[in-house]
Write a protein that holds these residues in place. Structure first.
Motif, PDB file in Angstrom:
ATOM      1  N   UNK A 398       0.738  -1.347   0.043  1.00  0.00           N
ATOM      2  CA  UNK A 398      -0.018   0.055  -0.137  1.00  0.00           C
ATOM      3  C   UNK A 398       0.769   1.340  -0.149  1.00  0.00           C
ATOM      4  N   UNK A 399       2.358   1.206   0.095  1.00  0.00           N
ATOM      5  CA  UNK A 399       2.998   2.255   0.500  1.00  0.00           C
ATOM      6  C   UNK A 399       3.676   2.887  -0.999  1.00  0.00           C
ATOM      7  N   UNK A 400       3.719   2.005  -1.899  1.00  0.00           N
ATOM      8  CA  UNK A 400       4.252   2.538  -3.395  1.00  0.00           C
ATOM      9  C   UNK A 400       3.211   2.732  -4.213  1.00  0.00           C
ATOM     10  N   UNK A 401       3.591   3.354  -5.506  1.00  0.00           N
ATOM     11  CA  UNK A 401       2.727   3.494  -6.463  1.00  0.00           C
ATOM     12  C   UNK A 401       1.978   2.139  -7.170  1.00  0.00           C
ATOM     13  N   UNK A 402       1.232   2.306  -7.776  1.00  0.00           N
ATOM     14  CA  UNK A 402       0.408   1.312  -8.357  1.00  0.00           C
ATOM     15  C   UNK A 402       1.066   0.231  -9.134  1.00  0.00           C
ATOM     16  N   UNK A 403       2.255   0.825  -9.831  1.00  0.00           N
ATOM     17  CA  UNK A 403       3.104   0.255 -10.691  1.00  0.00           C
ATOM     18  C   UNK A 403       3.995  -0.771 -10.107  1.00  0.00           C
ATOM     19  N   UNK A 404       4.062  -0.656  -8.824  1.00  0.00           N
ATOM     20  CA  UNK A 404       5.172  -1.250  -8.289  1.00  0.00           C
ATOM     21  C   UNK A 404       4.423  -2.064  -7.088  1.00  0.00           C
ATOM     22  N   UNK A 406       0.569  -2.947  -6.836  1.00  0.00           N
ATOM     23  CA  UNK A 406      -0.914  -3.166  -7.218  1.00  0.00           C
ATOM     24  C   UNK A 406      -1.914  -2.342  -6.111  1.00  0.00           C
ATOM     25  N   UNK A 407      -1.547  -1.476  -5.323  1.00  0.00           N
ATOM     26  CA  UNK A 407      -2.609  -0.677  -4.570  1.00  0.00           C
ATOM     27  C   UNK A 407      -2.938   0.565  -5.616  1.00  0.00           C
ATOM     28  N   UNK A 408      -4.513   0.624  -5.447  1.00  0.00           N
ATOM     29  CA  UNK A 408      -5.007   2.012  -6.273  1.00  0.00           C
ATOM     30  C   UNK A 408      -4.484   3.122  -5.729  1.00  0.00           C
ATOM     31  N   UNK A 409      -3.902   3.086  -4.387  1.00  0.00           N
ATOM     32  CA  UNK A 409      -3.526   4.414  -3.884  1.00  0.00           C
ATOM     33  C   UNK A 409      -5.060   5.089  -2.949  1.00  0.00           C
ATOM     34  N   UNK A 410      -4.630   6.289  -2.659  1.00  0.00           N
ATOM     35  CA  UNK A 410      -5.354   6.953  -1.545  1.00  0.00           C
ATOM     36  C   UNK A 410      -5.726   8.323  -1.699  1.00  0.00           C
ATOM     37  N   UNK A 411      -6.852   8.980  -1.740  1.00  0.00           N
ATOM     38  CA  UNK A 411      -6.985  10.488  -1.839  1.00  0.00           C
ATOM     39  C   UNK A 411      -6.309  10.936  -0.723  1.00  0.00           C
ATOM     40  N   UNK A 412      -5.483  12.297  -1.123  1.00  0.00           N
ATOM     41  CA  UNK A 412      -4.671  12.943  -0.096  1.00  0.00           C
ATOM     42  C   UNK A 412      -4.656  14.037   0.553  1.00  0.00           C
ATOM     43  N   UNK A 413      -6.302  14.590   0.203  1.00  0.00           N
ATOM     44  CA  UNK A 413      -6.806  15.639   0.926  1.00  0.00           C
ATOM     45  C   UNK A 413      -5.949  16.904   0.921  1.00  0.00           C
ATOM     46  N   UNK A 414      -5.896  17.692   1.998  1.00  0.00           N
ATOM     47  CA  UNK A 414      -5.318  18.991   1.932  1.00  0.00           C
ATOM     48  C   UNK A 414      -3.820  19.055   1.519  1.00  0.00           C
ATOM     49  N   UNK A 415      -3.075  17.999   1.534  1.00  0.00           N
ATOM     50  CA  UNK A 415      -1.537  17.731   1.290  1.00  0.00           C
ATOM     51  C   UNK A 415      -1.458  18.381  -0.096  1.00  0.00           C
ATOM     52  N   UNK A 416      -2.616  18.252  -0.968  1.00  0.00           N
ATOM     53  CA  UNK A 416      -2.479  18.769  -2.458  1.00  0.00           C
ATOM     54  C   UNK A 416      -2.433  20.080  -2.277  1.00  0.00           C
ATOM     55  N   UNK A 417      -2.710  20.937  -1.416  1.00  0.00           N
ATOM     56  CA  UNK A 417      -2.582  22.498  -1.472  1.00  0.00           C
ATOM     57  C   UNK A 417      -1.272  22.876  -1.803  1.00  0.00           C
ATOM     58  N   UNK A 418       0.004  21.828  -1.476  1.00  0.00           N
ATOM     59  CA  UNK A 418       1.102  22.356  -1.760  1.00  0.00           C
ATOM     60  C   UNK A 418       1.376  22.572  -3.135  1.00  0.00           C
ATOM     61  N   UNK A 419       0.652  22.108  -3.939  1.00  0.00           N
ATOM     62  CA  UNK A 419       0.955  22.274  -5.596  1.00  0.00           C
ATOM     63  C   UNK A 419       0.344  23.515  -5.933  1.00  0.00           C
TER      64      UNK A 419
END
Length: 799
Positions: A398-404, A406-419
């Motif tokens: 669950x810690x790495x991108x799906x490519x490595x 197989x987890x589809x990932x998680x929505x990251x909430x307000x941490x995206x405010x960084x961008x």
């Protein structure tokens, strides 16, 4: 005259094989107290057919390199795990104990250095002895013959051909003849020492150990050159029946077999009678070391899993398929040097385990990346690797991108405010102290959000709500308090294209712009992994230098020579000044008044952070970093069916969760790990932003006070500003006109300007009539009355 027969072999080719054929007859058990096959028969058709069969075989046996186990080590060379199809570490004869070579030769082929490919005398003796003892006591095949058989079996298994495997293992004349021919060829092309060395490295010693070095380490925890007499005799006894004499399963049988070897050594005068008696009186003396094969039994299972997938998908390993590349890793005797720091890994594992149990209705995860290099220092998750779902085990990373993983990932909430924040500074020159009116709720037309070329027009209204504070906010307070309406308006300034591309350049694998490049992007709608977010925050920690996350630094061959180096892959994705501004803002989260500071998550070394919580509190994040380490912490609600659920009301190992938040739920997991690790981090500080970054790029805001609202809107929009209208305020301007704007004077182009309509002058309160007294007038202040009162000059407390 009858024409000569063409099927008769010339004597020059027939005679050299006669000795071999006699040996064949012996090996096949037909030479007993005389020749079962008369010499006339040997010289006749049977001899011709046998000789032809041997001539049809290749002259040499291609041995190739032995399969060797691969070691995966951390950044300091400490073992993480081993990979192998056969657990083997080859050693030259000079690095193998003399006790071992003597014990093996004594029990398996005591005339090894005197005879050729086969030992006819030894074969006959063994046959007669075994028959007399009603069982097999002594082996009949020479060490060279045994090595040939091992080699052919290994080659057949490697080919995956079922027919080849059957042919290499079946009890038939054809197989024995084939092995004899190859044994002759091997003796002609290799020295006795080479054959013995190869044998000792190729032989199976039971319990998954191939070769004497792996066996010595597994059973006795010593290297092959340090094997004692008793240890060597134990191992030498195993090769005859590795399973039956396995000391970990059958210690009594192993002990008895060891003593048979010692008796034989004594009989051959390799050791003295006294040495033999003392050795036989000794216990087995096992010190069994569990063999680690693959990631499940490693010290960092999911980091190991990431390493393998990263290498297999890198396109830089030999082989056309993942299967071929994996075979190379398992058999090449490589050393894979990784970026893992086992100290960091333990801190991460301990923290995750303390806050989220494997069977909790949640998943906890931590990822650590080094800014400026992309080196992945640790990966940890609450659900351990394995198949037992009842105990919470999983093979999903669950810690790495799906490519490595197989987890589809998680929505990251307000941490995206960084961008959005970084884009506003980088592309719009947004002043860090410019205020934006950020009410508790705001309705914003989606058409206000400009996308990338080709995105099309947007319709509808986005209704944004704050979950923290509201009011006038600048980049510092708006970020520290994670004010949604502030960032929704800041995203109007940046548009959607630049923040989206900024996130991609910082390592996020965003591939679905239709659903990701939307106004709610700033609230973390796209699904990502903790490793991606750690890499993104490492980018600002490194002053805008993004380095691709990498778990491997170098691969060494079996001789310890580098065959592949994996250097850092970095690119400056934003100006250093932009990153300095972001760091200055985000460090406020860790200081008193910030969410991290209030939760006691600040470190003794300078640090910065951003929190994140998604709708219904299903996932919470705490992404914090120092100038030298970025760590993303995430906890996501998930039931046993794999469905995402709210964390609210959940019982986690870390305690009962009333309402989940980034700072109060994920933050402590981040803090426990980082408070341990900070002792190993350099005390570096962030670079303070330049005044030009703080002030930004500003343009004049037209003076519109006194204008009608509609006229003022037109003027401000013509100047490139977004316009919103707030509630009325008292002013000297006529009712319905503009009282003032915020900001005024100067602001970033395209930023929101709030108009405040005038409600006219503030009504003056009615003046109260003064009361007249016959005595001298009193001076009145709120709460007190001073006067002559009773004529004594003393006052009293009023209400």
């Amino acid at each position: 005259m009858t024409s000569p027969r063409t099927d008769r072999l010339p004597a020059s080719r027939l005679l050299p094989h006669l000795g071999v054929m006699l040996a064949v007859a012996a090996v096949l058990g037909v030479v007993v107290a005389g020749l079962a096959i008369p010499f006339a028969g040997v010289a006749g058709i049977g001899a011709r057919n046998l000789s032809r069969s041997m001539n049809d075989l290749p002259a040499t046996l291609e041995t190739g390199d032995l399969s060797q186990r691969t070691r995966i080590v951390d950044s300091q060379g400490k073992l993480i795990t081993t990979l192998y199809d056969e657990n083997r570490i080859t050693r030259p004869l000079s690095q193998i104990s003399r006790n071992m070579t003597q014990a093996l030769v004594s029990i398996e082929d005591y005339r090894f250095y005197q005879h050729g490919a086969i030992d006819l005398k030894g074969t006959l003796r063994a046959f007669v002895t075994n028959q007399a003892n009603s069982g097999v006591v002594q082996g009949g095949s020479s060490i060279t013959q045994q090595l040939v058989k091992m080699t052919l079996v290994a080659q057949a298994k490697a080919s995956g051909d079922a027919n080849a495997i059957k042919a290499a293992t079946e009890d038939s004349y054809a197989r024995k003849i084939k092995e004899l021919r190859y044994a002759i060829a091997m003796e002609q092309t290799h020295s006795k020492d080479w054959i013995l060395e190869r044998y000792l490295n190729a032989a199976y010693f039971g319990d998954g150990s191939y070769g004497v070095q792996a066996a010595a380490k597994h059973y006795f925890n010593v290297n092959a050159n340090k094997l004692s007499l008793t240890q060597a005799a134990t191992l030498a006894g195993l090769v005859k029946n590795p399973t039956g004499y396995d000391p970990t399963n059958s210690p009594d049988r192993a002990l008895a077999r060891r003593n048979v070897v010692l008796d034989r050594m004594e009989q051959l005068h390799v050791i003295t009678a006294k040495q033999g008696e003392e050795a036989k009186a000794s216990p087995l003396g096992l010190d069994v070391q569990p063999a680690r094969n693959g990631c499940v039994n490693s010290t960092a299972p999911f980091f190991c899993d990431y390493v393998l997938n990263w290498l297999l998908k890198s396109g830089q390993l030999p082989g056309k398929t993942d299967k071929e590349r994996m075979e190379f890793l398992q058999s090449g005797g490589l050393t894979i040097k990784t970026s893992l720091d086992l100290r960091y890994q333990k801190a991460a594992d301990d923290s995750v385990a303390a806050h989220v149990a494997p069977t909790d209705q949640a998943i906890g995860a931590l990822a650590m990346v080094e800014p400026g290099t992309g080196a992945v220092r640790a990966l940890a998750q609450s659900r351990p690797m394995g198949r037992n779902k009842k105990t919470g085990q999983t093979y999903l990373n669950y810690v790495v991108p799906q490519e490595y993983g197989d987890s589809n990932g998680f929505q990251a909430g307000s941490t995206f405010k960084l961008f959005v924040l970084a884009s506003a500074i980088e592309y719009n020159g947004f002043p860090l102290h410019q205020q934006i009116n950020s009410p508790a709720q705001k309705d914003i037309p989606e058409s206000n959000y400009k996308g990338c070329p080709g995105d099309g027009n947007r319709v509808g209204v986005w209704q944004v709500h704050n979950s923290t504070t509201s009011g006038q906010k600048d980049a510092y307070s708006g970020t520290r308090e994670s004010v949604n309406t502030f960032f929704a308006q800041l995203e109007e300034v940046t548009g959607l294209c630049n923040p989206y591309k900024m996130a991609q350049s910082m390592g996020l694998q965003l591939t679905d712009p239709k659903h990701e490049r939307v106004p709610t992007f700033t609230l973390g709608v796209p699904s990502v992994s903790p490793l991606e977010m750690a890499g993104a925050y490492a980018t600002v920690a490194a002053r805008g230098l993004h380095c691709d996350s990498r778990p491997v630094s170098e691969i060494l061959d079996s001789a310890g020579k580098p065959i592949k180096k994996y250097g850092k892959s970095c690119q400056q994705v934003m100006a250093q000044g932009t990153a300095d501004g972001v760091n200055d803002i985000l460090r406020g989260v860790q200081e008193p008044g910030g969410f991290g500071g209030d939760a006691g998550l600040g470190l003794s070394v300078p640090s910065a952070a951003k929190t994140g919580t998604i709708n219904n509190n299903m996932t919470v994040w705490y992404d914090g970093y120092t100038p030298t380490l970025a760590t993303a912490a995430m906890i996501a609600g998930a039931n046993s069916k794999g469905e995402w659920i709210t964390l609210n009301g959940q019982h986690l190992k870390g305690g009962y969760v009333v309402t989940a938040h980034g700072s109060t739920t994920a933050g402590p997991m981040w803090g426990d790990a980082m408070h341990t690790i900070q002792q190993w981090l350099p005390n570096e500080d962030f670079v303070k932003p330049d005044a030009s970054v703080i002030n930004g790029i500003q343009v004049g805001v037209p003076y519109v006070a006194g204008m009608s609202i509609s006229h003022a809107k037109d003027v401000l929009r013509a100047a490139g500003f977004k316009v919103t209208v707030s509630g009325k305020v008292y002013s000297s301007y006529p009712t319905g006109t503009v009282a003032y704007t915020n900001p005024s004077g100067k602001a970033a182009k395209g930023s929101p300007i709030t108009l405040y309509p005038s409600a006219g002058p503030q009504p003056q309160p009615k003046k109260k009539k003064k009361r007249r007294h016959s005595a001298s007038p009193a001076v009145t202040f709120p709460g007190f009355n001073f006067g002559n009162g009773n004529g004594n000059g003393r006052g009293h407390h009023g209400h």
